[in-house]
Design an enzyme around this catalytic site. Structure first.
Site, PDB file in Angstrom:
ATOM      1  N   LYS A  54       5.650   9.153  16.273  1.00  0.00           N
ATOM      2  CA  LYS A  54       7.110   8.957  16.241  1.00  0.00           C
ATOM      3  C   LYS A  54       7.762   9.790  15.142  1.00  0.00           C
ATOM      4  CE  LYS A  54       7.117   4.376  15.655  1.00  0.00           C
ATOM      5  NZ  LYS A  54       5.729   3.964  15.650  1.00  0.00           N
ATOM      6  N   ARG A  62      -1.472  -4.150  12.298  1.00  0.00           N
ATOM      7  CA  ARG A  62      -0.254  -3.465  12.769  1.00  0.00           C
ATOM      8  C   ARG A  62      -0.301  -3.281  14.280  1.00  0.00           C
ATOM      9  NH1 ARG A  62      -0.327   1.603   8.965  1.00  0.00           N
ATOM     10  NH2 ARG A  62       1.528   2.296  10.040  1.00  0.00           N
ATOM     11  N   ARG A  78      11.620  -3.595  16.521  1.00  0.00           N
ATOM     12  CA  ARG A  78      10.202  -3.942  16.582  1.00  0.00           C
ATOM     13  C   ARG A  78       9.982  -5.238  17.355  1.00  0.00           C
ATOM     14  NH1 ARG A  78       8.201   0.061  13.045  1.00  0.00           N
ATOM     15  NH2 ARG A  78       6.196  -0.543  12.226  1.00  0.00           N
ATOM     16  N   ARG A 131      -3.888  10.642   8.474  1.00  0.00           N
ATOM     17  CA  ARG A 131      -2.470  10.874   8.150  1.00  0.00           C
ATOM     18  C   ARG A 131      -2.206  10.982   6.648  1.00  0.00           C
ATOM     19  NH1 ARG A 131       2.275   7.388  10.915  1.00  0.00           N
ATOM     20  NH2 ARG A 131       1.811   5.743   9.434  1.00  0.00           N
ATOM     21  N   ARG A 181      -0.395   6.664   2.713  1.00  0.00           N
ATOM     22  CA  ARG A 181       0.332   5.400   2.603  1.00  0.00           C
ATOM     23  C   ARG A 181      -0.629   4.238   2.371  1.00  0.00           C
ATOM     24  NH1 ARG A 181       4.310   5.094   7.656  1.00  0.00           N
ATOM     25  NH2 ARG A 181       3.500   2.983   7.643  1.00  0.00           N
TER      26      ARG A 181
END
Ligand code: AMP
Length: 210
Positions: A14, A166, A81, A120, A155
């Site tokens: 995203k 998640r 969400r 990531r 992160r």
């Protein structure tokens, strides 16, 4: 003013697709995750991979939308969400006399999303996102941002344990939005397993048709 929602599991791309869309169309990128981090709202729920309360998120979004009035449009990344956020957002749009332009659903399965999350890295200065495990998304110099030469960071919630929560949160709270927006006839589906440029190409045709 166009308003486009990118709906997807965590690590589906995203952020990357939002950046490309903003570059091409002059949209503003609104990531509620970024807003939460910037405003220091990374509470226990955030750290464990659950959702931050609707009240906090809706207030952050409202403030942001007021700030960006009269721009080309915006991409919502990571919002809504859940169905109650979607309803609250619909109300905000009505109050601003605006309409939702499209919801683009990027489908990605658990294993691919996990691979993407493990590699990531992001730039703490400009927010650009890279991925060490995906060739086309690697930085030119390992561990360093192409744009500002800052050292890339990971992160705190990008680890396998938090990712599992998640993803479960996504399945339980966010996935029902697919039906919700399908019924409103604003949903477009794109296969998020394709390469970044292929996914972008499909999203471009959707945006051009709006
Ligand atoms: P993201 O940056 O979109 O991957 O989101 C990281 C974390 O921020 C999520 O796991 C949630 O804890 C929180 N978060 C982001 N957006 C929302 C939202 N719209 N509602 C509730 N929590 C959110």
């Amino acid at each position: 003013m166009k308003s486009i929602i990118l709906l997807a599991p965590p690590a589906a791309g995203k952020g990357t697709q939002s950046d490309l869309l903003c570059k091409k169309y002059g949209f503003i990128h609104i990531s509620t995750g970024d807003l939460i981090r910037e405003h220091g709202k990374t509470d226990h729920n955030y750290l464990s991979g659950k959702l931050v309360s609707d009240d906090i998120v809706l207030q952050l979004l409202k403030d942001k939308l007021q700030e960006i009035q009269k721009k080309e449009g915006y991409i919502l990344d990571g919002f809504p969400r859940n169905v109650s956020q979607a309803r609250a957002y619909q109300q905000m749009l009505e109050e601003m006399h605006q309409e939702l332009s499209a919801v683009i659903y990027l489908s990605v399965d658990y294993n691919l999303a996990l691979k993407r999350i493990t590699g990531r890295l992001s730039c703490p200065n400009c927010g650009h996102v890279y991925n060490d495990l995906i060739e086309e998304n690697q930085p030119i110099v390992k561990g360093v941002c192409n744009n500002c030469q800052m050292e890339l960071t990971k992160r705190v919630d990008d680890n396998e344990d938090t990712f599992k929560v998640r993803f479960e949160t996504y399945l339980h709270d966010t996935k029902p939005l697919i039906t919700y927006y399908k019924e409103k006839c604003v949903l477009y589906e794109v296969d998020g397993a394709m390469s970044t440029s292929e996914v972008f190409h499909q999203i471009e045709s959707i945006v051009n048709s709006l």
